[in-house]
Design an enzyme around this catalytic site. Structure first.
Site, PDB file in Angstrom:
ATOM      1  N   ASP A   4       0.832  -1.208   0.000  1.00 47.01           N
ATOM      2  CA  ASP A   4       0.000   0.000   0.000  1.00 47.01           C
ATOM      3  C   ASP A   4       0.867   1.259   0.000  1.00 47.01           C
ATOM      4  OD1 ASP A   4      -2.340   1.423  -0.032  1.00 47.01           O
ATOM      5  OD2 ASP A   4      -2.727   1.248   2.121  1.00 47.01           O
ATOM      6  N   TRP A   9       3.062   7.880  -2.277  1.00 48.78           N
ATOM      7  CA  TRP A   9       4.500   8.017  -2.550  1.00 48.78           C
ATOM      8  C   TRP A   9       4.705   8.911  -3.774  1.00 48.78           C
ATOM      9  CZ3 TRP A   9       7.631   7.053  -6.708  1.00 48.78           C
ATOM     10  CH2 TRP A   9       9.006   7.167  -6.463  1.00 48.78           C
ATOM     11  N   ARG A  43      -0.173   9.211  -9.854  1.00 52.09           N
ATOM     12  CA  ARG A  43      -0.302   7.951  -9.123  1.00 52.09           C
ATOM     13  C   ARG A  43       0.279   6.761  -9.897  1.00 52.09           C
ATOM     14  NH1 ARG A  43      -3.623   7.655  -4.808  1.00 52.09           N
ATOM     15  NH2 ARG A  43      -4.000   5.485  -5.364  1.00 52.09           N
ATOM     16  N   SER A  65      -7.529  -5.145  -5.502  1.00 53.09           N
ATOM     17  CA  SER A  65      -8.703  -5.662  -4.786  1.00 53.09           C
ATOM     18  C   SER A  65      -9.956  -5.449  -5.630  1.00 53.09           C
ATOM     19  CB  SER A  65      -8.865  -4.943  -3.449  1.00 53.09           C
ATOM     20  OG  SER A  65      -9.399  -3.642  -3.641  1.00 53.09           O
ATOM     21  N   THR A  66     -10.998  -6.182  -5.299  1.00 52.62           N
ATOM     22  CA  THR A  66     -12.270  -6.010  -6.019  1.00 52.62           C
ATOM     23  C   THR A  66     -12.767  -4.566  -5.868  1.00 52.62           C
ATOM     24  OG1 THR A  66     -12.714  -8.331  -5.644  1.00 52.62           O
ATOM     25  CG2 THR A  66     -14.597  -6.972  -6.212  1.00 52.62           C
ATOM     26  N   GLU A  67     -12.495  -3.980  -4.703  1.00 58.20           N
ATOM     27  CA  GLU A  67     -12.918  -2.591  -4.457  1.00 58.20           C
ATOM     28  C   GLU A  67     -12.139  -1.603  -5.329  1.00 58.20           C
ATOM     29  OE1 GLU A  67     -12.174  -4.808  -1.987  1.00 58.20           O
ATOM     30  OE2 GLU A  67     -14.244  -5.141  -1.330  1.00 58.20           O
ATOM     31  N   ASN A  68     -10.931  -1.977  -5.763  1.00 61.31           N
ATOM     32  CA  ASN A  68     -10.101  -1.064  -6.557  1.00 61.31           C
ATOM     33  C   ASN A  68     -10.703  -0.738  -7.934  1.00 61.31           C
ATOM     34  OD1 ASN A  68      -6.989  -2.469  -5.260  1.00 61.31           O
ATOM     35  ND2 ASN A  68      -8.054  -0.621  -4.585  1.00 61.31           N
ATOM     36  N   TRP A  69     -11.705  -1.532  -8.396  1.00 62.52           N
ATOM     37  CA  TRP A  69     -12.380  -1.192  -9.670  1.00 62.52           C
ATOM     38  C   TRP A  69     -13.049   0.176  -9.587  1.00 62.52           C
ATOM     39  CZ3 TRP A  69     -10.868  -3.993 -13.525  1.00 62.52           C
ATOM     40  CH2 TRP A  69     -10.651  -5.366 -13.397  1.00 62.52           C
ATOM     41  N   ARG A 119      -5.065  -1.811   8.691  1.00 56.61           N
ATOM     42  CA  ARG A 119      -6.294  -2.552   8.396  1.00 56.61           C
ATOM     43  C   ARG A 119      -6.010  -3.648   7.385  1.00 56.61           C
ATOM     44  NH1 ARG A 119      -7.675   2.814   6.644  1.00 56.61           N
ATOM     45  NH2 ARG A 119      -7.103   3.104   4.471  1.00 56.61           N
ATOM     46  N   GLU A 150       0.841 -13.488  12.168  1.00 56.27           N
ATOM     47  CA  GLU A 150       1.453 -12.333  12.838  1.00 56.27           C
ATOM     48  C   GLU A 150       1.399 -11.130  11.898  1.00 56.27           C
ATOM     49  OE1 GLU A 150       2.720 -12.245  15.944  1.00 56.27           O
ATOM     50  OE2 GLU A 150       2.166 -14.346  16.261  1.00 56.27           O
TER      51      GLU A 150
HETATM   52  C1  IPE Z   1      -5.418  -2.587  -0.399  1.00 54.33           C
HETATM   53  O1  IPE Z   1      -5.043  -1.274  -0.589  1.00 54.33           O
HETATM   54  C2  IPE Z   1      -5.446  -3.299  -1.717  1.00 54.33           C
HETATM   55  C3  IPE Z   1      -4.147  -3.464  -2.368  1.00 54.33           C
HETATM   56  C4  IPE Z   1      -2.986  -3.226  -1.826  1.00 54.33           C
HETATM   57  C5  IPE Z   1      -4.206  -3.994  -3.704  1.00 54.33           C
HETATM   58  P1  IPE Z   1      -6.137  -0.114  -0.705  1.00 54.33           P
HETATM   59  O2  IPE Z   1      -5.397   1.151  -0.816  1.00 54.33           O
HETATM   60  O3  IPE Z   1      -7.094  -0.428  -1.794  1.00 54.33           O
HETATM   61  O4  IPE Z   1      -6.895  -0.235   0.696  1.00 54.33           O
HETATM   62  P2  IPE Z   1      -7.749   0.833   1.481  1.00 54.33           P
HETATM   63  O5  IPE Z   1      -8.742   1.399   0.509  1.00 54.33           O
HETATM   64  O6  IPE Z   1      -6.818   1.889   1.979  1.00 54.33           O
HETATM   65  O7  IPE Z   1      -8.380   0.069   2.603  1.00 54.33           O
HETATM   66  C1  IPE Z   2      -1.390   0.289  -3.444  1.00 54.39           C
HETATM   67  O1  IPE Z   2      -1.134   1.648  -3.454  1.00 54.39           O
HETATM   68  C2  IPE Z   2      -1.599  -0.291  -4.819  1.00 54.39           C
HETATM   69  C3  IPE Z   2      -2.998  -0.627  -5.137  1.00 54.39           C
HETATM   70  C4  IPE Z   2      -4.002  -0.583  -4.321  1.00 54.39           C
HETATM   71  C5  IPE Z   2      -3.252  -1.058  -6.493  1.00 54.39           C
HETATM   72  P1  IPE Z   2      -2.329   2.688  -3.501  1.00 54.39           P
HETATM   73  O2  IPE Z   2      -2.680   2.946  -4.916  1.00 54.39           O
HETATM   74  O3  IPE Z   2      -3.462   2.231  -2.647  1.00 54.39           O
HETATM   75  O4  IPE Z   2      -1.656   3.971  -2.877  1.00 54.39           O
HETATM   76  P2  IPE Z   2      -2.306   4.960  -1.807  1.00 54.39           P
HETATM   77  O5  IPE Z   2      -2.752   4.111  -0.648  1.00 54.39           O
HETATM   78  O6  IPE Z   2      -3.439   5.652  -2.485  1.00 54.39           O
HETATM   79  O7  IPE Z   2      -1.200   5.872  -1.440  1.00 54.39           O
HETATM   80 MG    MG Z   3      -3.963   2.477  -0.702  1.00 55.05          MG
END
Ligand code: IPE
Ligand code: IPE
Ligand code: MG
Length: 248
Positions: A21, A26, A34, A66-70, A195, A208
């Site tokens: 994450d 970053w 991004r 993740s599925t939510e990332n869509w 989380r 752990e």
């Molecule tokens: C969790 O990161 C999913 C991945 C690393 C692929 P997210 O950035 O999607 O999680 P939340 O939204 O902060 O919980």
């Molecule tokens: C994790 O980095 C990669 C994916 C979830 C695909 P993020 O894209 O969630 O980066 P932040 O959490 O927004 O900084």
């Molecule tokens: Mg993230």
């Protein structure tokens, strides 16, 4: 002395799972978009995978999408899918050189066809490697996986191929997309978030947790070794008391 020298080779976790994450934050902190962060994230994956091979971790599971990332902006989702396909092609030789077998967990059929195709290809071309299994969690959601497991077991009960009394932990594990993969001993999450974000809920019952404040593109060999060292200095009690674990 580096932390690698402190790692006890006899108790390296067999399976490490990572919630990678912080790519977006970053990039933003470096004045970039991004997607640049996600590209840097692939470099961190390469370094972490090499380091895991070096200390003989047998399974490395990476939460990649993740599925939510869509629900993220369309350009970011498309950028991530393209990055996946490009990285699989670019890294294939390196995977084979390091003896990495690729696997994927999650709702793979829900990925665009061109991603499924390149995944199938990379999985097939690395299937005989034995040093480590790299498990990519793609379109993964633990609640989805558990829901599918409940549906599958219910239909088997209905068809009378499974009796209710025979439903045990092993049967459940065998209906998850992680079938055949041991539960992780160690779960790492970068970026300061504490989380689980719908990741491996069943599989992490006794795992752990190790949280770091740095963003994923800053993670590498040093941080992996520190996490393993930290893990090795914990007492996993599994509900028992300390003297039982020590055999006193
Ligand atoms: C969790 O990161 C999913 C991945 C690393 C692929 P997210 O950035 O999607 O999680 P939340 O939204 O902060 O919980
Ligand atoms: C994790 O980095 C990669 C994916 C979830 C695909 P993020 O894209 O969630 O980066 P932040 O959490 O927004 O900084
Ligand atoms: Mg993230």
């Amino acid at each position: 002395m580096s932390t690698t020298n402190h790692i006890d080779p006899k108790s390296v976790p067999e399976h490490i799972a990572i919630i990678m994450d912080g790519n977006g934050r970053w990039a933003q902190s470096h004045g970039q978009d991004r997607l640049f962060g996600h590209t840097k994230g692939v470099d961190a994956v390469r370094e972490t995978l090499r380091a895991a091979v070096d200390v003989k971790v047998k399974y490395l599971t990476l939460y990649a999408f993740s599925t939510e990332n869509w629900n993220r902006p369309k350009e970011e989702v498309e950028g991530l899918m393209n990055l996946l396909v490009m990285s699989l092609a670019n890294e294939l030789d390196e995977l084979n050189e390091n003896g990495v077998r690729l696997q994927a967990i999650g709702n793979i059929k829900g990925l665009p066809e061109y991603c499924q195709e390149s995944l199938r290809e990379a999985i097939d071309q690395t299937k005989n490697n034995t040093n480590i299994t790299l498990v990519l969690a793609l379109n993964y959601s633990s609640k989805w996986e558990i829901r599918e497991m409940v549906k599958n077991i219910s239909s088997k009960v209905q068809e009378k191929t499974v009796s209710i009394d025979s439903i045990d932990d092993e049967l459940i594990s065998n209906e998850l997309t992680t079938k055949g993969i041991p539960d992780p001993e160690l779960l790492i999450r970068t970026s300061g978030e504490h989380r689980v974000s719908n990741f491996l809920l069943w599989q992490i019952a006794y795992t752990e947790f190790y949280f770091l404040d740095i963003y994923w593109p800053e993670f590498g060999k040093k941080q992996l070794n520190e996490a393993i060292y930290n893990y090795q200095n914990r007492e996993r009690r599994f509900g028992l008391v300390s003297s039982q674990i020590k055999g006193e």
